[in-house]
Write a protein that holds these residues in place. Structure first.
Motif, PDB file in Angstrom:
ATOM      1  N   THR A  72     -39.355   0.433   4.207  1.00 30.09           N
ATOM      2  CA  THR A  72     -39.255   1.854   4.038  1.00 30.09           C
ATOM      3  C   THR A  72     -39.310   2.406   2.976  1.00 30.09           C
ATOM      4  O   THR A  72     -38.760   1.985   1.871  1.00 30.09           O
ATOM      5  CB  THR A  72     -37.890   2.150   4.589  1.00 30.09           C
ATOM      6  N   ASP A  75     -39.530   8.268   0.379  1.00 26.22           N
ATOM      7  CA  ASP A  75     -39.725   9.329   1.196  1.00 26.22           C
ATOM      8  C   ASP A  75     -39.236   9.135   2.689  1.00 26.22           C
ATOM      9  O   ASP A  75     -39.268  10.184   3.345  1.00 26.22           O
ATOM     10  CB  ASP A  75     -40.995   9.960   0.896  1.00 26.22           C
ATOM     11  N   THR A  77     -40.630   7.232   4.825  1.00 27.46           N
ATOM     12  CA  THR A  77     -41.671   6.760   5.743  1.00 27.46           C
ATOM     13  C   THR A  77     -41.743   5.302   5.951  1.00 27.46           C
ATOM     14  O   THR A  77     -41.242   4.502   4.941  1.00 27.46           O
ATOM     15  CB  THR A  77     -43.211   6.872   4.991  1.00 27.46           C
ATOM     16  N   THR A  78     -41.810   4.760   7.118  1.00 27.82           N
ATOM     17  CA  THR A  78     -41.697   3.321   7.326  1.00 27.82           C
ATOM     18  C   THR A  78     -43.012   2.913   7.560  1.00 27.82           C
ATOM     19  O   THR A  78     -44.148   3.421   8.248  1.00 27.82           O
ATOM     20  CB  THR A  78     -40.712   3.067   8.637  1.00 27.82           C
ATOM     21  N   VAL A  79     -43.405   1.838   7.308  1.00 31.34           N
ATOM     22  CA  VAL A  79     -44.487   0.825   7.406  1.00 31.34           C
ATOM     23  C   VAL A  79     -44.222  -0.512   7.788  1.00 31.34           C
ATOM     24  O   VAL A  79     -43.765  -1.293   7.403  1.00 31.34           O
ATOM     25  CB  VAL A  79     -45.189   0.783   6.028  1.00 31.34           C
ATOM     26  N   ILE A  98     -47.679   3.295  10.443  1.00 32.61           N
ATOM     27  CA  ILE A  98     -47.115   4.202   9.602  1.00 32.61           C
ATOM     28  C   ILE A  98     -46.438   5.381  10.061  1.00 32.61           C
ATOM     29  O   ILE A  98     -46.963   6.359  10.779  1.00 32.61           O
ATOM     30  CB  ILE A  98     -48.249   4.747   8.328  1.00 32.61           C
ATOM     31  N   THR A  99     -45.032   5.412   9.819  1.00 36.09           N
ATOM     32  CA  THR A  99     -44.243   6.663  10.447  1.00 36.09           C
ATOM     33  C   THR A  99     -43.805   7.346   9.426  1.00 36.09           C
ATOM     34  O   THR A  99     -42.664   6.971   8.836  1.00 36.09           O
ATOM     35  CB  THR A  99     -43.460   5.843  11.626  1.00 36.09           C
ATOM     36  N   PRO A 100     -44.213   8.580   9.374  1.00 34.20           N
ATOM     37  CA  PRO A 100     -43.631   9.328   8.205  1.00 34.20           C
ATOM     38  C   PRO A 100     -41.934   9.618   8.631  1.00 34.20           C
ATOM     39  O   PRO A 100     -41.745   9.836  10.016  1.00 34.20           O
ATOM     40  CB  PRO A 100     -44.488  10.702   8.031  1.00 34.20           C
ATOM     41  N   LYS A 101     -41.062  10.148   7.796  1.00 35.62           N
ATOM     42  CA  LYS A 101     -40.118  10.721   8.295  1.00 35.62           C
ATOM     43  C   LYS A 101     -40.119  12.012   9.028  1.00 35.62           C
ATOM     44  O   LYS A 101     -40.901  12.711   8.729  1.00 35.62           O
ATOM     45  CB  LYS A 101     -38.795  10.723   7.003  1.00 35.62           C
ATOM     46  N   GLY A 103     -41.876  12.416  11.735  1.00 38.29           N
ATOM     47  CA  GLY A 103     -43.331  12.496  11.967  1.00 38.29           C
ATOM     48  C   GLY A 103     -43.692  11.523  13.005  1.00 38.29           C
ATOM     49  O   GLY A 103     -43.000  10.882  13.415  1.00 38.29           O
ATOM     50  N   PRO A 105     -46.117   8.535  14.666  1.00 29.92           N
ATOM     51  CA  PRO A 105     -46.774   7.221  14.031  1.00 29.92           C
ATOM     52  C   PRO A 105     -48.164   7.307  13.934  1.00 29.92           C
ATOM     53  O   PRO A 105     -48.756   7.865  14.771  1.00 29.92           O
ATOM     54  CB  PRO A 105     -46.132   6.455  15.084  1.00 29.92           C
TER      55      PRO A 105
END
Length: 162
Positions: A72, A75, A77-79, A98-101, A103, A105
């Motif tokens: 994580t 910001d 975002t999780t990868v 890649i999943t933005p907070k 947002g 994936p």
């Protein structure tokens, strides 16, 4: 100029140096395409020209292979990276999500063929280039099983007239 590395649009012997950096080699699904790349490199290299190839170090990768990593970022975002290694093809297949907070994936899939030093050196030699040096990083330290990179410096053989 943009081109397919398996069919370079340059004259024979056009370059004194060809440099393939940071694992730009080994992404084709068919292993014979890697041979086509090496054949083209040899073709466009001038006699005694240098070929510098930088890939990940197979030995280190196999020693520390991790099939899943999840990070994580600051910001939010999780990868997520998921990897599989096929021992028959020496290919690492990866899926990066890649999943933005707050947002949606985004998913990337890719595969790269991993080469042991001696296997790759033999492939390069088959196309008329001799390995002159091998390094384990950009500080030009000796290549070892723990090195992060495998950087090979090959020289195209001189054409001898008989």
């Amino acid at each position: 100029k943009r081109a397919d590395m398996r069919e370079l649009p340059f004259a024979d012997g056009r370059f004194n140096i060809v440099y393939m950096m940071y694992t730009s080699f080994g992404y084709f699904a068919d292993a014979s395409d890697d041979d086509r790349v090496l054949q083209e490199v040899s073709r466009v290299l001038a006699p005694e020209g240098l070929f510098i190839l930088d890939i990940g170090n197979y030995q280190r990768m196999m020693k520390s292979f991790n099939d899943k990593t999840d990070v994580t970022l600051a910001d939010g975002t999780t990868v997520l990276e998921e990897h599989e290694f096929d021992v028959n093809t020496s290919c690492v297949t990866s899926r990066r999500t890649i999943t933005p907070k707050n947002g949606k994936p985004v998913i990337y899939n890719f595969a790269v063929r991993a080469y042991e030093k001696n296997v790759l050196a033999a492939k390069i030699a088959a196309f008329g280039m001799d390995i002159k040096y091998s390094y384990g990083n950009y500080n030009m330290d000796e290549h070892t099983p723990e090195s992060p990179r495998l950087i090979l410096v090959a020289q195209k053989k001189e054409i001898k007239n008989i």
